[in-house]
Motif scaffolding. Structure first.
Motif: not given
Ligand SMILES: Cc1cc2nc3c(=O)[nH]c(=O)nc-3n(C[C@H](O)[C@H](O)[C@H](O)COP(=O)(O)OP(=O)(O)OC[C@H]3O[C@@H](n4cnc5c(N)ncnc54)[C@H](O)[C@@H]3O)c2cc1C
Length: 485
Positions: A74-78, A290-291, A417-420
């Motif tokens: 997934d390219p949007s995932k950090e 997260g949304l 992109p991330s919830e950290a």
């Protein structure tokens, strides 16, 4: 102060890799039991940046996490983390709820995921100790999880929409427990409410550097920063020490016990680089999803709360639906864009919906063959279980927010992109066939190798993980046999 340029001796009782929450709370538990002659070495990859240095640089670490791992899928995932002394405590937001008892037994309760090999009851005394060590602010009202002690600081002030949600859902809506000081009783300044908590301007939120230096300042402990561990020396079924790199030179140092506390991205990397293998090693990489949403209100102003996040809603957390779709923790905020319509600037409640995810074995960390210091984070996306819950976000929010004078609800088109909150990758369990470490976080095969942190979580609920991983690390340190050094 135990910071040294290089280790003063060739051999230690314990080497701890990393200096974030897991390392600090492991040390706190361990040093409470260890004898006077115990010798501990902490190796931290990043530099030590005190708070003033961070403010000057306007960032919590000199490093950008994105340059320290390779993305695949997934390219949007950090994946967000912090590489410096104190780890993620420098940049965390400090929302610190416990997991609920059901989160430790999702298979039993909902038929989903795996049960943890330890229960909420076993962790409860350690939760209490960590909440006190962090001087958390939190509610004194009835709480969705059983507690043996009170929060050290009183709760932050709700905003007006939250007051109404509390009246409508007295047993499901609560003040957010957090490390942002409410009264200053922690010794830290009262939260200034600026909402830039990743780099707290006044040093109000709990960090290791402002509130948990005791284990690092202990005379039995030496700390070397800017020392990247590149592998654990393993021979004849036990850990002999570690290899670390400092100023481009590789050094060896020996130990009786090695504790890996480098977070869920780097814990598996270190084990894999050390020649360890297991079908589960690196797998089950996950975090919450997260949304963002904005609840626009007809008459009620929001944003009066005394810190960035003041409310936690459990209305979508653990009902029967969790058998078929992810549970969700509703965060209500005082930070967000004001409305653009004249006279309605503040008539809104910013919301963050935080969904659990069921770990997928295909999502995993491997070693980058071109650069073994770099993990590759393979991620094909969150589960269908989570997607089903996200698809209902708008209608769920409309139902839950009915007690408010809702004008409109606007839900973001895509997830964050991330919830950290990186989790999984060296999971714990009782059965060595399907887990990497045992219920005390000891490696199943290498019995003097311990792995602590959220990498050991077999599954996770919708709540933020750091309080739980800290309680678990404290428990692991506390349960090690008494040592006389
Ligand atoms: C912006 C942000 C906001 C967050 N907000 C929250 C929140 O509100 N609530 C919550 O519960 N969680 C939050 N988190 C998550 C939280 O920070 C992590 O869960 C937590 O830091 C993990 O603790 P840890 O000790 O396992 O790892 P870390 O804190 O990441 O510490 C690991 C340490 O190991 C070091 N290390 C790594 N590799 C090596 C190596 N090879 N050799 C030596 N040292 C090494 C790293 O430099 C780092 O200092 C947030 C995270 C971020 C990034």
């Amino acid at each position: 102060m135990a910071f040294v340029k290089r280790p003063s001796q060739p051999r230690y009782d314990v080497i701890v890799i990393g200096s974030g929450f897991a390392a600090a709370f492991f040390l706190k538990g361990f040093l409470g039991r260890a004898g006077d002659r115990a010798r501990v070495l902490v190796l931290e990859r990043g530099p030590r940046w005190p708070h003033a240095r961070q403010i000057q640089a306007r960032r919590s670490s000199p490093f950008d996490a994105r340059n320290f791992y390779t993305r695949s899928g997934d390219p949007s995932k950090e994946w967000w983390f912090n590489l410096s002394f104190g780890g993620g405590s420098n940049c965390w937001w400090s929302n610190a709820p416990r997991f609920k008892p059901v989160d430790f037994a999702t298979r039993t309760h909902f038929g989903v995921g795996r049960d943890w090999p330890i229960s909420y009851t076993q962790l409860e005394p350690y939760y209490d100790q960590v909440e006190r060590a962090m001087s958390l602010s939190g509610p004194d009202a009835p709480w969705p999880f059983p507690r043996s002690g009170a929060y050290p600081e009183p709760p932050h002030r709700f905003n007006d929409p939250e007051q109404r949600l509390k009246a409508a859902y007295p047993d499901q809506f609560f003040h957010t427990p957090c490390g942002r000081s409410r009264t200053g009783a922690s010794g830290r300044p009262v939260c200034c409410g600026n909402g830039v908590c990743h780099l707290c301007p006044v040093d109000s939120k709990f960090t290791i550097q402002n509130s948990l230096m005791e284990p690092f300042e202990d005379p039995r402990v030496e700390i070397v920063v800017e020392a990247e561990v590149v592998g654990i020396d393993i021979a004849a079924g036990s850990a002999k020490g570690v290899v670390y790199r400092q100023a481009e030179a590789e050094q060896h140092v020996q130990a009786d016990l090695v504790v890996v506390a480098a977070n869920a991205m780097f814990n598996p990397l270190l084990l894999l680089r050390s020649g360890l293998s297991h079908p589960q090693l690196g797998r089950r990489l996950h975090e919450q999803v997260g949304l963002l949403a904005e609840v626009r209100l007809a008459h009620t102003d929001g944003f009066q709360g005394s810190t960035s996040v003041t409310g936690h809603g459990y209305m979508l957390y653990d009902d029967e639906r969790r058998k078929t779709m992810a549970g969700c923790l509703i965060e209500t905020w005082n930070v967000g864009l004001l409305r653009q319509e004249f006279g309605k600037w503040r008539k809104a409640l910013p919301v963050r919906l935080v969904y659990e995810d069921v770990p997928d074995e295909a999502n995993q960390v491997t070693v980058d063959p071109a650069n073994p210091s770099r993990p590759v984070a393979h991620y094909r996306g969150h589960s269908d279980y989570t997607a089903r819950a996200i698809a209902r976000a708008e209608q769920d929010l409309a139902r839950v927010m009915q007690p408010l004078d809702v004008e409109e609800i606007v839900v973001a088109k895509s997830v964050e992109p991330s919830e950290a909150h990186i989790m999984g990758t060296t999971v714990m369990g009782s059965d060595p066939r399907d887990s990497v470490v045992d219920p005390d976080c000891v490696h199943h095969q290498i019995r003097n190798l311990i792995v602590v942190g959220a990498s050991t979580f077999p599954v996770s609920g919708p709540a933020n993980p750091t309080l739980t991983l800290s309680a678990q690390a404290l428990r692991v340190g506390d349960r090690l046999e008494r040592s006389n050094g």
